[in-house]
Design an enzyme around this catalytic site. Sequence first.
Site, PDB file in Angstrom:
ATOM      1  N   LYS A  13      69.787 -45.113 -30.865  1.00 17.55           N
ATOM      2  CA  LYS A  13      69.017 -44.687 -29.977  1.00 17.55           C
ATOM      3  C   LYS A  13      69.094 -44.817 -28.764  1.00 17.55           C
ATOM      4  O   LYS A  13      69.002 -44.331 -28.576  1.00 17.55           O
ATOM      5  CB  LYS A  13      67.854 -43.833 -31.231  1.00 17.55           C
ATOM      6  CG  LYS A  13      68.082 -43.781 -32.363  1.00 17.55           C
ATOM      7  CD  LYS A  13      66.415 -42.938 -32.831  1.00 17.55           C
ATOM      8  CE  LYS A  13      65.375 -44.038 -32.980  1.00 17.55           C
ATOM      9  NZ  LYS A  13      65.673 -45.173 -34.470  1.00 17.55           N
ATOM     10  N   ARG A  88      58.281 -39.233 -36.926  1.00 15.81           N
ATOM     11  CA  ARG A  88      58.836 -40.105 -37.672  1.00 15.81           C
ATOM     12  C   ARG A  88      58.243 -39.600 -38.792  1.00 15.81           C
ATOM     13  O   ARG A  88      58.729 -40.443 -39.986  1.00 15.81           O
ATOM     14  CB  ARG A  88      58.202 -42.209 -37.120  1.00 15.81           C
ATOM     15  CG  ARG A  88      59.890 -42.769 -37.072  1.00 15.81           C
ATOM     16  CD  ARG A  88      59.086 -43.809 -36.815  1.00 15.81           C
ATOM     17  NE  ARG A  88      59.603 -45.201 -36.460  1.00 15.81           N
ATOM     18  CZ  ARG A  88      60.592 -45.833 -35.774  1.00 15.81           C
ATOM     19  NH1 ARG A  88      59.781 -45.512 -34.525  1.00 15.81           N
ATOM     20  NH2 ARG A  88      61.133 -46.778 -36.029  1.00 15.81           N
ATOM     21  N   ARG A 127      71.503 -57.888 -33.039  1.00 13.03           N
ATOM     22  CA  ARG A 127      70.994 -57.665 -32.727  1.00 13.03           C
ATOM     23  C   ARG A 127      70.261 -58.728 -31.929  1.00 13.03           C
ATOM     24  O   ARG A 127      69.975 -59.552 -32.220  1.00 13.03           O
ATOM     25  CB  ARG A 127      69.947 -56.385 -32.974  1.00 13.03           C
ATOM     26  CG  ARG A 127      69.283 -55.577 -31.207  1.00 13.03           C
ATOM     27  CD  ARG A 127      69.371 -54.260 -30.951  1.00 13.03           C
ATOM     28  NE  ARG A 127      67.539 -54.186 -32.362  1.00 13.03           N
ATOM     29  CZ  ARG A 127      67.729 -53.065 -32.609  1.00 13.03           C
ATOM     30  NH1 ARG A 127      67.490 -51.553 -32.256  1.00 13.03           N
ATOM     31  NH2 ARG A 127      66.040 -52.995 -33.418  1.00 13.03           N
ATOM     32  N   ARG A 160      64.477 -59.565 -31.938  1.00  9.04           N
ATOM     33  CA  ARG A 160      63.412 -58.616 -32.243  1.00  9.04           C
ATOM     34  C   ARG A 160      62.406 -59.343 -33.600  1.00  9.04           C
ATOM     35  O   ARG A 160      63.636 -59.802 -34.917  1.00  9.04           O
ATOM     36  CB  ARG A 160      63.204 -57.685 -32.639  1.00  9.04           C
ATOM     37  CG  ARG A 160      63.243 -56.736 -31.269  1.00  9.04           C
ATOM     38  CD  ARG A 160      63.671 -54.810 -31.261  1.00  9.04           C
ATOM     39  NE  ARG A 160      63.078 -54.495 -32.349  1.00  9.04           N
ATOM     40  CZ  ARG A 160      63.268 -53.017 -32.408  1.00  9.04           C
ATOM     41  NH1 ARG A 160      63.748 -52.699 -31.618  1.00  9.04           N
ATOM     42  NH2 ARG A 160      62.710 -52.157 -33.352  1.00  9.04           N
ATOM     43  N   ARG A 171      62.837 -51.013 -43.384  1.00 11.04           N
ATOM     44  CA  ARG A 171      62.644 -50.335 -41.987  1.00 11.04           C
ATOM     45  C   ARG A 171      63.620 -48.972 -42.561  1.00 11.04           C
ATOM     46  O   ARG A 171      62.808 -47.944 -42.502  1.00 11.04           O
ATOM     47  CB  ARG A 171      62.145 -50.635 -40.667  1.00 11.04           C
ATOM     48  CG  ARG A 171      62.083 -51.357 -40.328  1.00 11.04           C
ATOM     49  CD  ARG A 171      62.723 -52.253 -39.413  1.00 11.04           C
ATOM     50  NE  ARG A 171      62.638 -51.678 -38.255  1.00 11.04           N
ATOM     51  CZ  ARG A 171      63.225 -52.371 -37.201  1.00 11.04           C
ATOM     52  NH1 ARG A 171      63.499 -53.566 -36.740  1.00 11.04           N
ATOM     53  NH2 ARG A 171      63.393 -51.445 -35.803  1.00 11.04           N
TER      54      ARG A 171
HETATM   55  P1  AMP Z   1      61.415 -48.780 -33.079  1.00  6.84           P
HETATM   56  O1  AMP Z   1      62.257 -49.450 -32.028  1.00  6.84           O
HETATM   57  O2  AMP Z   1      61.647 -47.249 -32.416  1.00  6.84           O
HETATM   58  O3  AMP Z   1      62.380 -49.014 -34.101  1.00  6.84           O
HETATM   59  O4  AMP Z   1      59.905 -49.455 -33.721  1.00  6.84           O
HETATM   60  C1  AMP Z   1      59.609 -50.383 -34.144  1.00  6.84           C
HETATM   61  C2  AMP Z   1      58.341 -50.936 -35.296  1.00  6.84           C
HETATM   62  O5  AMP Z   1      57.415 -49.651 -34.643  1.00  6.84           O
HETATM   63  C3  AMP Z   1      58.637 -49.408 -36.282  1.00  6.84           C
HETATM   64  O6  AMP Z   1      59.361 -49.887 -37.669  1.00  6.84           O
HETATM   65  C4  AMP Z   1      57.348 -48.707 -36.281  1.00  6.84           C
HETATM   66  O7  AMP Z   1      56.915 -49.778 -37.433  1.00  6.84           O
HETATM   67  C5  AMP Z   1      56.634 -49.066 -35.377  1.00  6.84           C
HETATM   68  N1  AMP Z   1      56.747 -47.224 -34.944  1.00  6.84           N
HETATM   69  C6  AMP Z   1      57.341 -46.971 -33.808  1.00  6.84           C
HETATM   70  N2  AMP Z   1      57.830 -45.866 -33.517  1.00  6.84           N
HETATM   71  C7  AMP Z   1      56.547 -45.349 -34.504  1.00  6.84           C
HETATM   72  C8  AMP Z   1      56.586 -44.349 -35.230  1.00  6.84           C
HETATM   73  N3  AMP Z   1      56.271 -43.335 -34.040  1.00  6.84           N
HETATM   74  N4  AMP Z   1      55.332 -43.396 -36.291  1.00  6.84           N
HETATM   75  C9  AMP Z   1      55.055 -44.909 -36.609  1.00  6.84           C
HETATM   76  N5  AMP Z   1      55.452 -46.087 -36.330  1.00  6.84           N
HETATM   77  C10 AMP Z   1      56.306 -46.370 -35.283  1.00  6.84           C
END
Ligand code: AMP
Length: 216
Positions: A13, A88, A127, A160, A171
């Site tokens: 993404k 999400r 990554r 990360r 996740r």
């Molecule tokens: P990402 O970079 O999009 O993979 O997000 C990293 C982490 O942030 C996720 O594993 C969640 O813990 C949190 N996170 C990001 N976006 C959301 C969302 N829309 N709702 C809840 N948690 C989120």
Amino acid sequence: MRIILLGSPGSGKGTQATRIEKKYDIPHISTGDIFRSNISKQTEIGIEAKKYIDQGLLVPDELTLKIVESRFLEDDCKGGFLLDGFPRTLVQAEALDKELEKIGKSLNAVINLTVKDDTIIKRMTGRRVCGSCGENFNLYFNKSRVESTCDKCGGTLYTRADDNVETVTNRLKVYKDQTFPLIDFYGKKGLLATINGEQAADDVFIAIIEALEKVK
Ligand code: AMP
């Protein structure tokens, strides 16, 4: 254009969002990035969100909606936006519908990137992200020319905190339990375009543009 990028963590993404943002000149809103920036500044939101993020869990809806709703009101979102990692959950999707209704706008498309679990695990545990410019590299698929150094800006690459095997497995499970229902939710609205995210990034981008040009 108002677009959502859906797909499990590690489905590409972020990579595609950077390209779509440039092509359509719309802001890329990543809730993950907003949380990470809050964590590095040690804000109240960041401290609270970190507890969940480090375990691979979703940040509670209430807190997530707080950071996104204020972002939609900013001037650069008037002409549209690209949402990456939001919504999400069904609660978040319904809240987004309400926000859009308030401003009299609707979504153009929801792009769903599909990738197999074993590919995802390699993508995420491999990554490496540039601490200066945010560029992504990968130990298995897209190594930087010099170890731990960004090809683009010379910054230092880091892993990360949530990209370790245990958190990644969590996740993926969380994605299947809580985010998967959104595929049906947006499918029923006729907004969903499903794209094979296993292809090379350039081919994924071509397929996304083809889908978006049909709904522009
Ligand atoms: P990402 O970079 O999009 O993979 O997000 C990293 C982490 O942030 C996720 O594993 C969640 O813990 C949190 N996170 C990001 N976006 C959301 C969302 N829309 N709702 C809840 N948690 C989120």
